[in-house]
Design a protein around this motif. Structure first.
Motif, PDB file in Angstrom:
ATOM      1  N   VAL A  88       0.845  -1.179   0.000  1.00 48.69           N
ATOM      2  CA  VAL A  88       0.000   0.000   0.000  1.00 48.69           C
ATOM      3  C   VAL A  88       0.888   1.240   0.000  1.00 48.69           C
ATOM      4  CG1 VAL A  88      -1.731   1.276   1.309  1.00 48.69           C
ATOM      5  CG2 VAL A  88      -1.826  -1.216   1.216  1.00 48.69           C
ATOM      6  N   ALA A  89       0.596   2.171  -0.871  1.00 50.93           N
ATOM      7  CA  ALA A  89       1.342   3.429  -0.932  1.00 50.93           C
ATOM      8  C   ALA A  89       0.579   4.485  -0.154  1.00 50.93           C
ATOM      9  CB  ALA A  89       1.517   3.860  -2.376  1.00 50.93           C
ATOM     10  N   SER A  90       1.316   5.328   0.559  1.00 49.10           N
ATOM     11  CA  SER A  90       0.697   6.417   1.302  1.00 49.10           C
ATOM     12  C   SER A  90       0.391   7.573   0.361  1.00 49.10           C
ATOM     13  CB  SER A  90       1.629   6.882   2.419  1.00 49.10           C
ATOM     14  OG  SER A  90       1.835   5.844   3.337  1.00 49.10           O
ATOM     15  N   ALA A  91      -0.246   8.591   0.929  1.00 50.48           N
ATOM     16  CA  ALA A  91      -0.582   9.765   0.132  1.00 50.48           C
ATOM     17  C   ALA A  91       0.686  10.413  -0.412  1.00 50.48           C
ATOM     18  CB  ALA A  91      -1.357  10.760   0.994  1.00 50.48           C
ATOM     19  N   HIS A  92       0.516  11.143  -1.471  1.00 52.91           N
ATOM     20  CA  HIS A  92       1.637  11.758  -2.189  1.00 52.91           C
ATOM     21  C   HIS A  92       2.525  12.595  -1.257  1.00 52.91           C
ATOM     22  CE1 HIS A  92       3.572  13.471  -5.729  1.00 52.91           C
ATOM     23  NE2 HIS A  92       3.404  14.654  -5.197  1.00 52.91           N
ATOM     24  N   GLU A  93       1.937  13.431  -0.417  1.00 47.19           N
ATOM     25  CA  GLU A  93       2.696  14.350   0.404  1.00 47.19           C
ATOM     26  C   GLU A  93       3.433  13.665   1.560  1.00 47.19           C
ATOM     27  OE1 GLU A  93      -0.498  14.693  -0.403  1.00 47.19           O
ATOM     28  OE2 GLU A  93      -0.375  16.351  -1.819  1.00 47.19           O
ATOM     29  N   VAL A  94       3.035  12.477   1.960  1.00 50.46           N
ATOM     30  CA  VAL A  94       3.620  11.831   3.126  1.00 50.46           C
ATOM     31  C   VAL A  94       5.096  11.493   2.915  1.00 50.46           C
ATOM     32  CG1 VAL A  94       3.126   9.400   2.678  1.00 50.46           C
ATOM     33  CG2 VAL A  94       3.029  10.240   4.990  1.00 50.46           C
ATOM     34  N   TYR A  95       5.526  11.406   1.675  1.00 47.55           N
ATOM     35  CA  TYR A  95       6.911  11.034   1.409  1.00 47.55           C
ATOM     36  C   TYR A  95       7.902  12.158   1.678  1.00 47.55           C
ATOM     37  CZ  TYR A  95       4.923   6.837  -0.508  1.00 47.55           C
ATOM     38  OH  TYR A  95       4.234   5.649  -0.645  1.00 47.55           O
ATOM     39  N   VAL A  96       7.418  13.383   1.850  1.00 47.66           N
ATOM     40  CA  VAL A  96       8.313  14.495   2.146  1.00 47.66           C
ATOM     41  C   VAL A  96       8.219  14.937   3.600  1.00 47.66           C
ATOM     42  CG1 VAL A  96       8.367  15.335  -0.226  1.00 47.66           C
ATOM     43  CG2 VAL A  96       6.641  16.201   1.338  1.00 47.66           C
ATOM     44  N   LEU A  97       7.372  14.299   4.393  1.00 42.47           N
ATOM     45  CA  LEU A  97       7.202  14.661   5.799  1.00 42.47           C
ATOM     46  C   LEU A  97       8.091  13.810   6.701  1.00 42.47           C
ATOM     47  CD1 LEU A  97       3.305  14.955   5.896  1.00 42.47           C
ATOM     48  CD2 LEU A  97       4.964  16.813   5.746  1.00 42.47           C
TER      49      LEU A  97
ATOM     50  N   PRO B 102       8.829  11.465   9.978  1.00 39.55           N
ATOM     51  CA  PRO B 102       8.003  10.419  10.615  1.00 39.55           C
ATOM     52  C   PRO B 102       7.230  10.915  11.835  1.00 39.55           C
ATOM     53  CG  PRO B 102      10.168   9.548  10.060  1.00 39.55           C
ATOM     54  CD  PRO B 102      10.214  11.026   9.780  1.00 39.55           C
ATOM     55  N   GLY B 103       7.806  11.826  12.605  1.00 38.91           N
ATOM     56  CA  GLY B 103       7.108  12.367  13.779  1.00 38.91           C
ATOM     57  C   GLY B 103       5.870  13.147  13.390  1.00 38.91           C
ATOM     58  N   THR B 104       5.959  13.904  12.333  1.00 38.84           N
ATOM     59  CA  THR B 104       4.821  14.683  11.840  1.00 38.84           C
ATOM     60  C   THR B 104       3.714  13.751  11.364  1.00 38.84           C
ATOM     61  OG1 THR B 104       6.356  16.397  11.104  1.00 38.84           O
ATOM     62  CG2 THR B 104       4.138  16.468  10.194  1.00 38.84           C
ATOM     63  N   ILE B 105       4.094  12.695  10.685  1.00 37.67           N
ATOM     64  CA  ILE B 105       3.109  11.723  10.190  1.00 37.67           C
ATOM     65  C   ILE B 105       2.404  11.057  11.363  1.00 37.67           C
ATOM     66  CG2 ILE B 105       2.818   9.577   8.898  1.00 37.67           C
ATOM     67  CD1 ILE B 105       5.320  10.454   7.263  1.00 37.67           C
ATOM     68  N   ALA B 106       3.176  10.608  12.365  1.00 40.69           N
ATOM     69  CA  ALA B 106       2.586   9.937  13.534  1.00 40.69           C
ATOM     70  C   ALA B 106       1.636  10.877  14.271  1.00 40.69           C
ATOM     71  CB  ALA B 106       3.698   9.447  14.455  1.00 40.69           C
ATOM     72  N   HIS B 107       2.006  12.156  14.430  1.00 38.92           N
ATOM     73  CA  HIS B 107       1.144  13.110  15.114  1.00 38.92           C
ATOM     74  C   HIS B 107      -0.154  13.325  14.348  1.00 38.92           C
ATOM     75  CE1 HIS B 107      -0.425  17.200  15.810  1.00 38.92           C
ATOM     76  NE2 HIS B 107      -0.220  16.883  17.092  1.00 38.92           N
ATOM     77  N   ASP B 108      -0.040  13.526  13.038  1.00 46.48           N
ATOM     78  CA  ASP B 108      -1.231  13.794  12.241  1.00 46.48           C
ATOM     79  C   ASP B 108      -2.169  12.590  12.173  1.00 46.48           C
ATOM     80  OD1 ASP B 108      -0.403  16.355  11.832  1.00 46.48           O
ATOM     81  OD2 ASP B 108       0.413  15.996   9.828  1.00 46.48           O
ATOM     82  N   ILE B 109      -1.625  11.391  12.225  1.00 47.19           N
ATOM     83  CA  ILE B 109      -2.473  10.195  12.226  1.00 47.19           C
ATOM     84  C   ILE B 109      -3.217  10.073  13.554  1.00 47.19           C
ATOM     85  CG2 ILE B 109      -2.407   7.658  12.258  1.00 47.19           C
ATOM     86  CD1 ILE B 109      -0.264   7.821  10.085  1.00 47.19           C
ATOM     87  N   SER B 110      -2.591  10.534  14.659  1.00 48.68           N
ATOM     88  CA  SER B 110      -3.193  10.370  15.987  1.00 48.68           C
ATOM     89  C   SER B 110      -4.300  11.381  16.280  1.00 48.68           C
ATOM     90  CB  SER B 110      -2.109  10.451  17.070  1.00 48.68           C
ATOM     91  OG  SER B 110      -1.575  11.761  17.115  1.00 48.68           O
ATOM     92  N   VAL B 111      -4.294  12.536  15.612  1.00 47.77           N
ATOM     93  CA  VAL B 111      -5.327  13.538  15.888  1.00 47.77           C
ATOM     94  C   VAL B 111      -6.536  13.309  14.994  1.00 47.77           C
ATOM     95  CG1 VAL B 111      -3.669  15.274  16.668  1.00 47.77           C
ATOM     96  CG2 VAL B 111      -4.336  15.229  14.281  1.00 47.77           C
ATOM     97  N   ALA B 112      -7.680  13.843  15.433  1.00 42.69           N
ATOM     98  CA  ALA B 112      -8.919  13.683  14.663  1.00 42.69           C
ATOM     99  C   ALA B 112      -8.839  14.483  13.365  1.00 42.69           C
ATOM    100  CB  ALA B 112     -10.105  14.156  15.489  1.00 42.69           C
TER     101      ALA B 112
END
Length: 165
Positions: free
Chosen positions: A7-16, A18-28
């Motif tokens: 599974v490929a993530s969204a286009h923008e996730v590849y430039v973020l 890992p901490g930013t990705i984990a935070h954004d996944i955890s919030v509503a």
């Protein structure tokens, strides 16, 4: 073809990071429809535009009268299509070489090729872009660019399907 299954993530996730990705996944996630009441006029305006465009495309595709009406114009501009495609692809490849990344910052040449080869690859992409724009050895240059794209597929797998159009 098992390499296509991951599974490929969204286009923008590849430039973020890992901490930013984990935070954004955890919030509503915000509700995208909550902006409609504050912009109801624009919502209906753009809804009308989209519906009108869809109707026009449908009528052009299925009405022989409208096809005959537009045929003369389309035949006149048809000869410019290869030129526009050449300029578009050549500019994209030139920009890839200039920015040392394949079609966007999330695909730097250093991750696809070795660090030492990435500067040479950049120069090659600039030359390929210029040749395609100028119409010089267009097919050969496009085949060379395709080989680089295949190399990127071998490295980045399913994510490269984003650029397959």
């Amino acid at each position: 073809m098992s390499w296509l299954i991951p599974v490929a993530s969204a286009h923008e996730v590849y430039v973020l990071q890992p901490g930013t990705i984990a935070h954004d996944i955890s919030v509503a996630s915000p509700n995208p429809f909550s902006s409609i009441p504050g912009n109801i006029g624009q919502f209906f305006e753009w809804t009308g535009i989209v519906i009108a465009v869809l109707i026009i495309v449908f009528l052009l595709a299925h009405s022989s009268f409208l096809q005959r009406l537009c045929d003369s114009v389309l035949k006149k501009i048809k000869r410019y299509a290869p030129f526009i495609a050449r300029i578009t692809l050549g500019s994209s490849l030139f920009a890839s070489g200039y920015y040392h990344a394949l079609f966007g910052p999330e695909l730097p040449f250093t991750t696809i090729f070795s660090d030492t080869a990435s500067s040479v690859i950049s120069i090659i992409f600039i030359v390929i872009g210029i040749c395609i724009i100028a119409g010089f050895l267009t097919r050969i240059m496009a085949c060379i660019a395709l080989l680089f794209f295949i190399r990127a597929i071998l490295v980045d797998h399913a994510y490269m399907l984003t650029y397959a159009n």
